[in-house]
Design a protein around this motif. Sequence first.
Motif, mmCIF file in Angstrom:
data_model
loop_
_atom_site.group_PDB
_atom_site.id
_atom_site.type_symbol
_atom_site.label_atom_id
_atom_site.label_comp_id
_atom_site.label_asym_id
_atom_site.label_seq_id
_atom_site.Cartn_x
_atom_site.Cartn_y
_atom_site.Cartn_z
ATOM 1 N N PRO A 10 25.940 14.356 19.436
ATOM 2 C CA PRO A 10 25.229 13.263 18.758
ATOM 3 C C PRO A 10 24.314 13.766 17.634
ATOM 4 O O PRO A 10 24.167 13.101 16.595
ATOM 5 C CB PRO A 10 24.421 12.598 19.876
ATOM 6 C CG PRO A 10 24.551 13.455 21.072
ATOM 7 C CD PRO A 10 25.713 14.365 20.877
ATOM 8 N N GLU A 11 23.740 14.942 17.836
ATOM 9 C CA GLU A 11 22.831 15.465 16.809
ATOM 10 C C GLU A 11 23.583 15.781 15.521
ATOM 11 O O GLU A 11 23.121 15.483 14.420
ATOM 12 C CB GLU A 11 22.159 16.734 17.346
ATOM 13 C CG GLU A 11 20.857 17.056 16.650
ATOM 14 C CD GLU A 11 20.172 18.226 17.336
ATOM 15 O OE1 GLU A 11 19.764 19.148 16.630
ATOM 16 O OE2 GLU A 11 20.091 18.210 18.591
ATOM 17 N N HIS A 14 24.417 12.696 13.642
ATOM 18 C CA HIS A 14 23.238 12.253 12.900
ATOM 19 C C HIS A 14 23.104 13.027 11.586
ATOM 20 O O HIS A 14 22.909 12.453 10.513
ATOM 21 C CB HIS A 14 22.014 12.443 13.793
ATOM 22 C CG HIS A 14 20.786 11.800 13.250
ATOM 23 N ND1 HIS A 14 20.654 10.431 13.152
ATOM 24 C CD2 HIS A 14 19.643 12.339 12.751
ATOM 25 C CE1 HIS A 14 19.473 10.161 12.627
ATOM 26 N NE2 HIS A 14 18.841 11.288 12.376
ATOM 27 N N LYS A 15 23.254 14.356 11.697
ATOM 28 C CA LYS A 15 23.125 15.206 10.497
ATOM 29 C C LYS A 15 24.217 14.894 9.489
ATOM 30 O O LYS A 15 23.991 14.883 8.280
ATOM 31 C CB LYS A 15 23.214 16.690 10.900
ATOM 32 C CG LYS A 15 21.918 17.243 11.426
ATOM 33 C CD LYS A 15 22.005 18.757 11.508
ATOM 34 C CE LYS A 15 20.718 19.318 12.102
ATOM 35 N NZ LYS A 15 20.962 20.475 12.964
ATOM 36 N N GLU A 18 23.484 11.826 7.616
ATOM 37 C CA GLU A 18 22.472 12.103 6.578
ATOM 38 C C GLU A 18 23.099 12.762 5.356
ATOM 39 O O GLU A 18 22.761 12.454 4.216
ATOM 40 C CB GLU A 18 21.371 13.007 7.142
ATOM 41 C CG GLU A 18 20.398 12.257 8.026
ATOM 42 C CD GLU A 18 19.355 13.199 8.651
ATOM 43 O OE1 GLU A 18 18.486 12.681 9.347
ATOM 44 O OE2 GLU A 18 19.460 14.434 8.453
ATOM 45 N N ILE A 51 26.780 2.998 10.295
ATOM 46 C CA ILE A 51 26.180 4.306 10.007
ATOM 47 C C ILE A 51 26.270 4.613 8.514
ATOM 48 O O ILE A 51 25.413 5.285 7.953
ATOM 49 C CB ILE A 51 26.924 5.415 10.808
ATOM 50 C CG1 ILE A 51 26.778 5.163 12.312
ATOM 51 C CG2 ILE A 51 26.397 6.798 10.448
ATOM 52 C CD1 ILE A 51 27.555 6.143 13.162
#
Lengths: 376, 107
Positions: A10-11, A14-15, A18, A51
């Motif tokens: 999940p991290e 997220h990155k 971005e 997203i």
Amino acid sequence: MKFVDEFRDPELIHKTAEEIQRLADPARHYRLMEVCGGHTHAIYRFGLKDILPSNIELIHGPGCPVCVLPMGRIDDGLSIAQNSNVIFTAFGDMMRVPGTHGSPLEHKARGMDVRIVYSPADAIKLAKANPEKHVMFFAIGFETTAPSTALVLQRAKKENLRNFSIFCNHVTIIPAIRAILDSPDMRIDGFIGPGHVSTVIGCRPYEWIAKNERKPIVVSGFEPLDLLQSIVMLLRQLRAGESRVENQYKRVVPWEGNIAALRAMSDVFELRPYFEWRGLGFISQSALRLSEEYAEWDSERLFAIPGIRVTDPKAAQCGEVLKGVLKPAQCKLFGNECTPEHPIGALMVSSEGSCAAYYNYEHRKAALLTSLGASA
Amino acid sequence: MCLAIPGKIVELVPASETLAVVDVVGVRRRIDLALLENEHPIVGDWVLIHVGFAMSKISEQDATEQMNTLAMLGEAEAAMQEVRGYDSVAEAQPDAHVSQGTGPRNE
């Protein structure tokens, strides 16, 4: 191995999201097409639209074989099975697809011998077990299923199995992409290339898109992270003014594809001069038929085929949705007359169809939010 | 049909050139390895399966990820239904698995 219901990394997701925000030029509107129906399903299921920045629009491509099959072909296949000596076999995906007078399943309810098979090899077994019957396999699919049909045909020929034939509806992905790029009302900036089709055809066949059409294409896996990484790769190319074929799904897709599968296909099939695609019309050299050497196993040569052409119900706007001109919910029938429970257009039948995917995730979500809002 | 199902080869079927038994989340069925002739699959390898035929060799991690993807897409049940439809390992009744059409795959 067991099923785990959670996203990987999940991290990292997220990155990557971005990174997409950083790479997307706010002054531009990006139209990226995911070609494969499996990707369409994944995009809705994972809510990727939520997203992505609003200037990245995902256009759903023609890569759902059930969705692009014209109704006339279903009618033609079923007309062969009107003969009481014929057993109609097909994958489960086909069974609810409506023909003019109902789906294969509805024909079964009226007494037709219709059977689901899970592999084309099952159809051969059925033929051997029923020597007094003729078993017709209604073959469908892109390059993920065509090699299996080819192998089964090679075996039928080797064993001289005479009560078996293929009604071939296999299509190939590259000409469909070409047709979309040729279509005057389409503007696509880049492509998310199909994952499992590419395990068979490899990455080389996409090179013309990059070279001649100057569009980047990234072959992608199916997880949220895969799809986001593929979008990053596309944005990087677009930013640099490049157009190359890249392979995000290297862990599964070899650049050269599956040589044995390609060889079996080229032995058994030849390209049709043209084939009709639902929504896209006639596309030259876009589908496969059995070569002359396999004529004796070709349902279209063995039986008189009416060659039925059916225009889609006027109110259903499957064609516009298939080409990405309309969003599923913009079709007049969407969600009222046409639902996954009562599909009118093929895009609502298959879970890989963009209408069914949109209905199952976005539409239901919106309905839920509305009802929550109403009760609050 | 377009989404592959991962499985582990647990047995190469003797007296057949290309058949193997795979394990998909505990369900064991026969599939065909003919399209992997150049990759020389052996017991313990993981493969991606389309309609009863292995299409590519993959790592165990990729197999797990593919299973997760199918589960997340709500396709796991349909995938397992397809796998159960393949040839059973104990083939007392060779055609017993050919369904009489109880329902479509995509539900």
